[in-house]
Design an enzyme around this catalytic site. Sequence first.
Site, PDB file in Angstrom:
ATOM      1  N   ASP A 291       5.376   2.745   7.907  1.00  0.00           N
ATOM      2  CA  ASP A 291       4.143   2.099   7.461  1.00  0.00           C
ATOM      3  C   ASP A 291       3.381   3.067   6.573  1.00  0.00           C
ATOM      4  O   ASP A 291       2.746   3.976   7.064  1.00  0.00           O
ATOM      5  CB  ASP A 291       3.301   1.700   8.672  1.00  0.00           C
ATOM      6  CG  ASP A 291       2.035   0.965   8.266  1.00  0.00           C
ATOM      7  OD1 ASP A 291       1.879   0.653   7.072  1.00  0.00           O
ATOM      8  OD2 ASP A 291       1.195   0.702   9.154  1.00  0.00           O
TER       9      ASP A 291
ATOM     10  N   GLU B 243      -5.370   1.194   2.194  1.00  0.00           N
ATOM     11  CA  GLU B 243      -5.156  -0.037   2.967  1.00  0.00           C
ATOM     12  C   GLU B 243      -5.476   0.211   4.428  1.00  0.00           C
ATOM     13  O   GLU B 243      -6.035  -0.623   5.122  1.00  0.00           O
ATOM     14  CB  GLU B 243      -3.701  -0.501   2.816  1.00  0.00           C
ATOM     15  CG  GLU B 243      -3.396  -1.854   3.468  1.00  0.00           C
ATOM     16  CD  GLU B 243      -2.941  -1.782   4.918  1.00  0.00           C
ATOM     17  OE1 GLU B 243      -2.766  -2.842   5.534  1.00  0.00           O
ATOM     18  OE2 GLU B 243      -2.778  -0.662   5.477  1.00  0.00           O
ATOM     19  N   GLU B 244      -5.086   1.404   4.905  1.00  0.00           N
ATOM     20  CA  GLU B 244      -5.238   1.682   6.333  1.00  0.00           C
ATOM     21  C   GLU B 244      -6.697   1.659   6.782  1.00  0.00           C
ATOM     22  O   GLU B 244      -7.005   1.371   7.919  1.00  0.00           O
ATOM     23  CB  GLU B 244      -4.599   3.039   6.677  1.00  0.00           C
ATOM     24  CG  GLU B 244      -3.078   3.064   6.541  1.00  0.00           C
ATOM     25  CD  GLU B 244      -2.358   2.138   7.519  1.00  0.00           C
ATOM     26  OE1 GLU B 244      -3.031   1.422   8.275  1.00  0.00           O
ATOM     27  OE2 GLU B 244      -1.118   2.128   7.507  1.00  0.00           O
TER      28      GLU B 244
ATOM     29  N   HIS C 207       0.823  -1.208   0.000  1.00  0.00           N
ATOM     30  CA  HIS C 207       0.000   0.000   0.000  1.00  0.00           C
ATOM     31  C   HIS C 207       0.854   1.253   0.000  1.00  0.00           C
ATOM     32  O   HIS C 207       2.025   1.244   0.368  1.00  0.00           O
ATOM     33  CB  HIS C 207      -1.054  -0.015   1.096  1.00  0.00           C
ATOM     34  CG  HIS C 207      -0.601   0.164   2.511  1.00  0.00           C
ATOM     35  ND1 HIS C 207      -0.739   1.349   3.177  1.00  0.00           N
ATOM     36  CD2 HIS C 207      -0.079  -0.692   3.411  1.00  0.00           C
ATOM     37  CE1 HIS C 207      -0.321   1.203   4.438  1.00  0.00           C
ATOM     38  NE2 HIS C 207       0.100  -0.013   4.594  1.00  0.00           N
TER      39      HIS C 207
ATOM     40  N   HIS D 223       1.666   4.365  13.210  1.00  0.00           N
ATOM     41  CA  HIS D 223       0.432   5.109  12.957  1.00  0.00           C
ATOM     42  C   HIS D 223       0.371   6.467  13.657  1.00  0.00           C
ATOM     43  O   HIS D 223      -0.710   6.974  13.943  1.00  0.00           O
ATOM     44  CB  HIS D 223      -0.794   4.268  13.332  1.00  0.00           C
ATOM     45  CG  HIS D 223      -1.074   3.182  12.334  1.00  0.00           C
ATOM     46  ND1 HIS D 223      -2.189   2.390  12.386  1.00  0.00           N
ATOM     47  CD2 HIS D 223      -0.386   2.755  11.247  1.00  0.00           C
ATOM     48  CE1 HIS D 223      -2.168   1.523  11.382  1.00  0.00           C
ATOM     49  NE2 HIS D 223      -1.077   1.722  10.681  1.00  0.00           N
TER      50      HIS D 223
ATOM     51  N   ASP E 210       4.632  -4.245   2.792  1.00  0.00           N
ATOM     52  CA  ASP E 210       3.963  -3.294   3.677  1.00  0.00           C
ATOM     53  C   ASP E 210       4.853  -3.092   4.892  1.00  0.00           C
ATOM     54  O   ASP E 210       5.248  -4.069   5.528  1.00  0.00           O
ATOM     55  CB  ASP E 210       2.607  -3.869   4.114  1.00  0.00           C
ATOM     56  CG  ASP E 210       1.847  -2.920   5.032  1.00  0.00           C
ATOM     57  OD1 ASP E 210       2.316  -1.782   5.249  1.00  0.00           O
ATOM     58  OD2 ASP E 210       0.786  -3.330   5.533  1.00  0.00           O
TER      59      ASP E 210
HETATM   60 ZN   LIG Z   1       0.629  -0.777   6.454  1.00  0.00          ZN
END
Ligand SMILES: [Zn+2]
Length: 696
Positions: free
Chosen positions: A350, A387-388, A340, A513, A416
Amino acid sequence: MKNFLISIVTISVSLTAIAQNNGIRGFLPSNIADQRKHEAAAQQTISEKEAEQTLFMLTKEPHHAGSAGGRRVAEYVRQRLKEFGFDSRLAEYHVLLPTPRSVSVTILEPVEKELSIAEQTEFHPEALIPFNAYSPSGDVTAEVVYANYALAEDFQSLEERGIDVTGKIVIARYGGVYRGLKVLEATKAGAIGVILYSDPSDDGYMAGDVYPKGPMRPWDGVQRGTIRFAERYPGDPLTPGTPATKDAKRISLEVDPDMPEIPCVPLSYGAAQHILQTLEGPSVPRAWQGGLPFTYHFGAGPTKVRIRLDMDFQIRPIWNNVAVLRGTEEPDQWIILGGHRDGWIFGAQDPNGGTAVLLEAARAISRQVKAGWKPRRTIVIAQWDAEEYGLIGSTEWGEQLRDELKKKAVVYMNFDATISGPTFGASATPSLDLFLKSITADVLDPGKDVPVLSAWWQNQNKDEATRLEDIIPETAAINVGRMGGGSDHVVFQNHLGIPSMGFGFGGPGGIYHSYYDNFDWMKRFGDPGFRYHAAAARLAALAGMRMANADVLPFSLAPYADEILKQLEGIEKRHKDSWPATLSLDTVKQKASQWKTMAMKVDEKIAQPERPRNLKEINSLLSLLEREFAVEPGLEGREWFKHRIVVATGYESVGLPGIHQAAESGNWESAARETRILASILDSIIAMTSRLDALL
Ligand SMILES: [Zn+2]
């Protein structure tokens, strides 16, 4: 590098002259030298500097799904892949993406206090404030209960202590399981709201220095993330099983059974401490105590909190990158490498380490194409959006191209959050175990000056008696993980039955995140010098080039039979007290053993194909074999998931999911039906393997 590779090859050959075939499974002797030459050259062209520059470009601005920044990064990726000679396009879908209009958490009692939501930094105007995607809007006020990790057993433990969660707001720490499962458990326990926070004992100061001094989570770092528990289907919630094109037929939000029902908000530990500190009631057991400097209490109350969430649920456009390098001889066999592209904010770890790795691999492949290497099969490089939010871009694409993918896809490789440190790890469909090991045998681990394979083995085996040079793919005692949920391979493996794999280099970090998952973190902590980006790009380039050009697709079937036998044993053991005498697993066990014997023979022939009789039929059988495992109808209650050997639940992977879930719920009729399905799958696989044996 070149000399090193040659010496590795020599060692391998001397040790396994039988099966190693000069280090490349699946190649006819006459084609090995040329492939080797281009693989080595591709590796040499990959540079740390270029990887660094690419990651810098990808992470300059926030690029969450559906944003203007997201569109700009998509365009950047499209341009790069075009420069590399791919037919490079964007695929657009229209999907449900909620964003936060306003989020507030206020302590009302014992002392009123408004908590800060966002990271205390020069917040980028285009960055989203912390929120949990698909949380409903809401305004709830209640006393608070601390529920540890909000696992099912945590709520059971609360109940046993007589602590009632009904009508309360639950505060729980991140970790252990997928966050959507926590919200589901809290809802089942009767909570009316959830606060999820990152405890310093898990990825904050108790685990190491915090950013910017170290890699761990600082006082104001918040983990964002989706909380839709995609038990029934991932992807766009409004278009189950079908692509979310502009005028697709959509269900209404209320019909989606996986949509969270109560408001949920994420907090930093800097904010959460104000709630936790004033909770009373009995003190928690040692295992529940986190890393904040006071004794934790269960509550309920007297702390009373008000959560107000105003979410903007809208259908917004997303853009996948899909870039194609057409195969010269078998263009209808697709080798897909994807990952992603959307991040919650800057997404350096990420996901964009993976994006950079894929772009550098594409560049290396393109340089070899210029130097005369031709991909026999088609190489597809994909960058998924959203994707998230719940694997949306990959799922919609997989659903849109379902029939074509079922015919043409040979393999899906996922990238990923590929880089966050120096420690190699990988997971795969069992038929790719040996392939993974063989590519890692041919790339150097930059920190250890041994092949990645040896470093990988060393992580899992502390046995110093074995010399690292003696570690070879065929015999290395390495446990390859199975692919669970939580990333874009799910549609390929679970829904379509396409063999999938993923790998990466990991390390400690607490920026997951958060606003601090940025280029600076990666440059200073995740991968100083970008050596692991380069190593992963070498692995990716090699994997793509080898799968694209092998004369016989380098799958290995025996590990698959082993996996099935292992899972059958596990299920028998787990349910031995309740298993009905009328339901026997002996037939499927016997079939799996039979398959294993045949598979071992076929695997040896694939390693060193001599004079295979019909390459086209052999490769078609090999690439379609996995499809047999994904059968209609799908799993009971979650029909989107078709695979009968391994399937994702939350982040976990579940072996023999059909039999497993029937046995767990004591539904023996369903267990019998699933056992018959497995038997008939094995019958077809055995027939295909026998045909392969005759042709090879
Ligand atoms: Zn990811």
